[in-house]
Design a protein around this motif. Sequence first.
Motif, PDB file in Angstrom:
ATOM      1  N   ARG A 101       0.831  -1.217   0.000  1.00 62.16           N
ATOM      2  CA  ARG A 101       0.000   0.000   0.000  1.00 62.16           C
ATOM      3  C   ARG A 101       0.862   1.263   0.000  1.00 62.16           C
ATOM      4  O   ARG A 101       0.570   2.217  -0.716  1.00 62.16           O
ATOM      5  CB  ARG A 101      -0.953   0.000   1.199  1.00 62.16           C
ATOM      6  CG  ARG A 101      -2.105  -0.971   1.045  1.00 62.16           C
ATOM      7  CD  ARG A 101      -3.165  -0.787   2.127  1.00 62.16           C
ATOM      8  NE  ARG A 101      -2.682  -1.078   3.467  1.00 62.16           N
ATOM      9  CZ  ARG A 101      -2.576  -2.290   3.995  1.00 62.16           C
ATOM     10  NH1 ARG A 101      -2.918  -3.355   3.286  1.00 62.16           N
ATOM     11  NH2 ARG A 101      -2.133  -2.451   5.229  1.00 62.16           N
ATOM     12  N   ARG A 102       1.928   1.275   0.790  1.00 61.24           N
ATOM     13  CA  ARG A 102       2.786   2.462   0.867  1.00 61.24           C
ATOM     14  C   ARG A 102       3.460   2.752  -0.467  1.00 61.24           C
ATOM     15  O   ARG A 102       3.582   3.898  -0.891  1.00 61.24           O
ATOM     16  CB  ARG A 102       3.835   2.290   1.979  1.00 61.24           C
ATOM     17  CG  ARG A 102       4.967   3.287   1.991  1.00 61.24           C
ATOM     18  CD  ARG A 102       4.500   4.729   2.012  1.00 61.24           C
ATOM     19  NE  ARG A 102       5.596   5.661   1.858  1.00 61.24           N
ATOM     20  CZ  ARG A 102       6.121   6.044   0.695  1.00 61.24           C
ATOM     21  NH1 ARG A 102       5.652   5.581  -0.448  1.00 61.24           N
ATOM     22  NH2 ARG A 102       7.124   6.912   0.675  1.00 61.24           N
ATOM     23  N   LEU A 103       3.890   1.701  -1.176  1.00 58.59           N
ATOM     24  CA  LEU A 103       4.539   1.879  -2.472  1.00 58.59           C
ATOM     25  C   LEU A 103       3.537   2.096  -3.607  1.00 58.59           C
ATOM     26  O   LEU A 103       3.937   2.441  -4.713  1.00 58.59           O
ATOM     27  CB  LEU A 103       5.438   0.682  -2.799  1.00 58.59           C
ATOM     28  CG  LEU A 103       6.705   0.524  -1.969  1.00 58.59           C
ATOM     29  CD1 LEU A 103       7.454  -0.736  -2.384  1.00 58.59           C
ATOM     30  CD2 LEU A 103       7.592   1.744  -2.094  1.00 58.59           C
ATOM     31  N   ASP A 104       2.271   1.842  -3.317  1.00 63.70           N
ATOM     32  CA  ASP A 104       1.206   1.959  -4.315  1.00 63.70           C
ATOM     33  C   ASP A 104       1.513   1.090  -5.535  1.00 63.70           C
ATOM     34  O   ASP A 104       1.572   1.561  -6.672  1.00 63.70           O
ATOM     35  CB  ASP A 104       1.007   3.421  -4.720  1.00 63.70           C
ATOM     36  CG  ASP A 104      -0.238   3.617  -5.584  1.00 63.70           C
ATOM     37  OD1 ASP A 104      -1.195   2.810  -5.459  1.00 63.70           O
ATOM     38  OD2 ASP A 104      -0.244   4.561  -6.398  1.00 63.70           O
ATOM     39  N   VAL A 105       1.732  -0.202  -5.243  1.00 61.57           N
ATOM     40  CA  VAL A 105       2.014  -1.179  -6.291  1.00 61.57           C
ATOM     41  C   VAL A 105       1.025  -2.331  -6.176  1.00 61.57           C
ATOM     42  O   VAL A 105       0.402  -2.537  -5.133  1.00 61.57           O
ATOM     43  CB  VAL A 105       3.468  -1.709  -6.203  1.00 61.57           C
ATOM     44  CG1 VAL A 105       4.461  -0.600  -6.507  1.00 61.57           C
ATOM     45  CG2 VAL A 105       3.757  -2.335  -4.849  1.00 61.57           C
ATOM     46  N   ARG A 106       0.874  -3.056  -7.264  1.00 66.36           N
ATOM     47  CA  ARG A 106      -0.049  -4.194  -7.279  1.00 66.36           C
ATOM     48  C   ARG A 106       0.475  -5.351  -6.436  1.00 66.36           C
ATOM     49  O   ARG A 106      -0.268  -6.018  -5.745  1.00 66.36           O
ATOM     50  CB  ARG A 106      -0.255  -4.644  -8.720  1.00 66.36           C
ATOM     51  CG  ARG A 106      -1.370  -5.625  -8.914  1.00 66.36           C
ATOM     52  CD  ARG A 106      -1.632  -5.804 -10.369  1.00 66.36           C
ATOM     53  NE  ARG A 106      -2.094  -4.514 -10.900  1.00 66.36           N
ATOM     54  CZ  ARG A 106      -3.093  -4.379 -11.733  1.00 66.36           C
ATOM     55  NH1 ARG A 106      -3.721  -5.444 -12.159  1.00 66.36           N
ATOM     56  NH2 ARG A 106      -3.445  -3.202 -12.166  1.00 66.36           N
ATOM     57  N   LYS A 107       1.788  -5.584  -6.535  1.00 65.93           N
ATOM     58  CA  LYS A 107       2.420  -6.671  -5.785  1.00 65.93           C
ATOM     59  C   LYS A 107       3.806  -6.211  -5.360  1.00 65.93           C
ATOM     60  O   LYS A 107       4.531  -5.598  -6.134  1.00 65.93           O
ATOM     61  CB  LYS A 107       2.524  -7.917  -6.662  1.00 65.93           C
ATOM     62  CG  LYS A 107       3.163  -9.096  -5.947  1.00 65.93           C
ATOM     63  CD  LYS A 107       3.321 -10.280  -6.867  1.00 65.93           C
ATOM     64  CE  LYS A 107       4.042 -11.372  -6.115  1.00 65.93           C
ATOM     65  NZ  LYS A 107       4.773 -12.255  -6.987  1.00 65.93           N
ATOM     66  N   ALA A 108       4.163  -6.504  -4.129  1.00 64.78           N
ATOM     67  CA  ALA A 108       5.505  -6.192  -3.626  1.00 64.78           C
ATOM     68  C   ALA A 108       6.168  -7.486  -3.188  1.00 64.78           C
ATOM     69  O   ALA A 108       5.498  -8.412  -2.728  1.00 64.78           O
ATOM     70  CB  ALA A 108       5.420  -5.222  -2.449  1.00 64.78           C
ATOM     71  N   SER A 109       7.476  -7.532  -3.343  1.00 62.20           N
ATOM     72  CA  SER A 109       8.219  -8.716  -2.907  1.00 62.20           C
ATOM     73  C   SER A 109       9.646  -8.303  -2.587  1.00 62.20           C
ATOM     74  O   SER A 109      10.081  -7.192  -2.917  1.00 62.20           O
ATOM     75  CB  SER A 109       8.206  -9.800  -3.990  1.00 62.20           C
ATOM     76  OG  SER A 109       8.777  -9.313  -5.179  1.00 62.20           O
ATOM     77  N   PHE A 110      10.366  -9.201  -1.940  1.00 58.64           N
ATOM     78  CA  PHE A 110      11.765  -8.930  -1.655  1.00 58.64           C
ATOM     79  C   PHE A 110      12.505  -8.777  -2.984  1.00 58.64           C
ATOM     80  O   PHE A 110      12.300  -9.568  -3.903  1.00 58.64           O
ATOM     81  CB  PHE A 110      12.388 -10.044  -0.822  1.00 58.64           C
ATOM     82  CG  PHE A 110      11.768 -10.178   0.535  1.00 58.64           C
ATOM     83  CD1 PHE A 110      11.942  -9.184   1.494  1.00 58.64           C
ATOM     84  CD2 PHE A 110      10.995 -11.269   0.852  1.00 58.64           C
ATOM     85  CE1 PHE A 110      11.356  -9.296   2.746  1.00 58.64           C
ATOM     86  CE2 PHE A 110      10.401 -11.389   2.103  1.00 58.64           C
ATOM     87  CZ  PHE A 110      10.586 -10.400   3.043  1.00 58.64           C
ATOM     88  N   ALA A 111      13.336  -7.770  -3.092  1.00 60.69           N
ATOM     89  CA  ALA A 111      14.114  -7.562  -4.310  1.00 60.69           C
ATOM     90  C   ALA A 111      15.099  -8.713  -4.471  1.00 60.69           C
ATOM     91  O   ALA A 111      15.624  -9.230  -3.470  1.00 60.69           O
ATOM     92  CB  ALA A 111      14.857  -6.229  -4.239  1.00 60.69           C
ATOM     93  N   PRO A 112      15.370  -9.125  -5.712  1.00 62.80           N
ATOM     94  CA  PRO A 112      16.385 -10.159  -5.916  1.00 62.80           C
ATOM     95  C   PRO A 112      17.715  -9.721  -5.290  1.00 62.80           C
ATOM     96  O   PRO A 112      18.070  -8.540  -5.326  1.00 62.80           O
ATOM     97  CB  PRO A 112      16.495 -10.258  -7.440  1.00 62.80           C
ATOM     98  CG  PRO A 112      15.182  -9.748  -7.949  1.00 62.80           C
ATOM     99  CD  PRO A 112      14.755  -8.690  -6.962  1.00 62.80           C
TER     100      PRO A 112
END
Length: 182
Positions: A101-112
């Motif tokens: 929600r804070r990033l306003d993205v559809r999906k968030a995940s740990f960066a590679p």
Amino acid sequence: MGADWSLAAGTLDVASALERLDLLADPVAASVRQLDDARIGATEIDPDLADTAAFCEKYGSPLELSANCVVVAGKRAGEVRYAACVVLATTRADVNGVVKRRLDVRKASFAPMDDAVELTSMEYGGITPFGLPADWPILIDPEVAKSPAVVVGSGVRRSKLITPGEVLTQLPNAEVLDGLGR
């Protein structure tokens, strides 16, 4: 005004990070110099023990005074958005709720791992909120922010920083985010 590093240091000897810049990754050293805060301590450790559980066990540092800094990525309209999340080692970052929600993205995940290392100019297992890219939000759990002393990475695996959580809230783009650590 000094800090009581002994709360989190366990058996380690801690010195002012300003006097031990040699223990820090370059962007971390630059950040510490810019903050010019004597409450930030640095200590050398065995790089094979940089991971939180092994570090705490070996050096007697309380797990509840160690914080993990994880890099999270999400996409919106083809743009990758990054953030750093700082949570106590006894919790996990709520990546697909609060962070998404804070990033306003559809999906968030740990960066590679390779992306996190390249973008931060830090070693995997040593990534810290100090010295991160200027446009990244640094999301901090309230329990970290109010900690009198917390262990975080130094940008390299061979050392750690110990600082009051309040110092982390003074980093550029730092935000204390309720519900971040679960």
